[in-house]
Design an enzyme around this catalytic site. Sequence first.
Site, PDB file in Angstrom:
ATOM      1  N   SER A   1      -6.638  -2.866   2.541  1.00  0.00           N
ATOM      2  CA  SER A   1      -5.623  -3.085   3.637  1.00  0.00           C
ATOM      3  C   SER A   1      -5.890  -1.946   4.482  1.00  0.00           C
ATOM      4  O   SER A   1      -6.463  -0.913   3.995  1.00  0.00           O
ATOM      5  CB  SER A   1      -4.282  -3.073   3.118  1.00  0.00           C
ATOM      6  OG  SER A   1      -3.377  -2.769   3.961  1.00  0.00           O
TER       7      SER A   1
ATOM      8  N   TYR B   1       2.107   0.792  -2.176  1.00  0.00           N
ATOM      9  CA  TYR B   1       1.098  -0.210  -1.724  1.00  0.00           C
ATOM     10  C   TYR B   1       0.018   0.519  -1.216  1.00  0.00           C
ATOM     11  O   TYR B   1      -1.328   0.333  -1.577  1.00  0.00           O
ATOM     12  CB  TYR B   1       1.784  -1.153  -0.744  1.00  0.00           C
ATOM     13  CG  TYR B   1       0.943  -2.092  -0.268  1.00  0.00           C
ATOM     14  CD1 TYR B   1       0.457  -3.307  -0.969  1.00  0.00           C
ATOM     15  CD2 TYR B   1       0.253  -1.945   1.064  1.00  0.00           C
ATOM     16  CE1 TYR B   1      -0.284  -4.113  -0.513  1.00  0.00           C
ATOM     17  CE2 TYR B   1      -0.340  -2.924   1.592  1.00  0.00           C
ATOM     18  CZ  TYR B   1      -1.070  -4.055   0.978  1.00  0.00           C
ATOM     19  OH  TYR B   1      -1.823  -4.936   1.400  1.00  0.00           O
TER      20      TYR B   1
ATOM     21  N   LYS C   1      -3.928   0.410  -2.828  1.00  0.00           N
ATOM     22  CA  LYS C   1      -5.161   0.027  -1.928  1.00  0.00           C
ATOM     23  C   LYS C   1      -6.095   1.092  -1.735  1.00  0.00           C
ATOM     24  O   LYS C   1      -7.225   1.010  -1.557  1.00  0.00           O
ATOM     25  CB  LYS C   1      -4.640  -0.503  -0.607  1.00  0.00           C
ATOM     26  CG  LYS C   1      -3.915  -1.883  -0.631  1.00  0.00           C
ATOM     27  CD  LYS C   1      -4.670  -3.069  -1.389  1.00  0.00           C
ATOM     28  CE  LYS C   1      -3.923  -4.467  -1.159  1.00  0.00           C
ATOM     29  NZ  LYS C   1      -4.860  -5.441  -1.866  1.00  0.00           N
TER      30      LYS C   1
END
Length: 244
Positions: free
Chosen positions: A136, A149, A153
Amino acid sequence: MEISFKGKRVLVTGASQGIGRELVKKLVKCGAKVIAIARNQELLESLQKEEPSIEIYQADLANWKKTEEVLGKIGNVDLLVNNAGLAVLGPLTEVKEEDVDRTFAINVKAVINISKYVINNLLARKSPGSIINVSSQASLTGLVDHTVYCASKGAVDAFTRSAANEYGKYGIRVNTVNPTVILTDMGRLGWSDPKVAGPMLERIPLRRFGEVDEVVNAIIFLLSDMSSMTTGTNINVDGGFIAV
């Protein structure tokens, strides 16, 4: 470019919906034998009705041992796309332990577990291969309410670089695709409010969000021999978000 995966077995995780589902369809069109893994059995079965040639396996990738049991059933794998992912968003001050554990179990541990299986399989057959980890833009920048998150990632990107370095001498390439907001069904729902979407769009030079096929095409390229000199790198499908 004419890309063919004829004779190749491709494992795709998170295959039942969104990017994974469209990727499976594109791989089938390119001649691949696709092995689709996802948690939702009903969605997997509906995908198999659309693409009868695929193999489907239900698994919760957060469970390391159960995932190993499923992997033991699928046989040889030539190419891998670690697409399954989870995002639990909110302020850092409200993060719960289970949010961290679940996010890292899906976004990081599952990538390591499945990559380990595929690399061992490739090494045993003395075969080259290509692994794509769907990361991402969040791995490369700080986003509000995305601390867990972003951290997960970032770990995916670091793992990718290390694995690429470790196994490049065996002809095994490992790369990431790093999308911005992609307009899957969930993406359209989550970013439908102009007040939410506006600030993000202002940071994207192309002034739009990505379409599913734009991510799929990047994955297909990296899986193929068209990218035979590319390993250990990020391909940003982000409209220029990270560049500015």
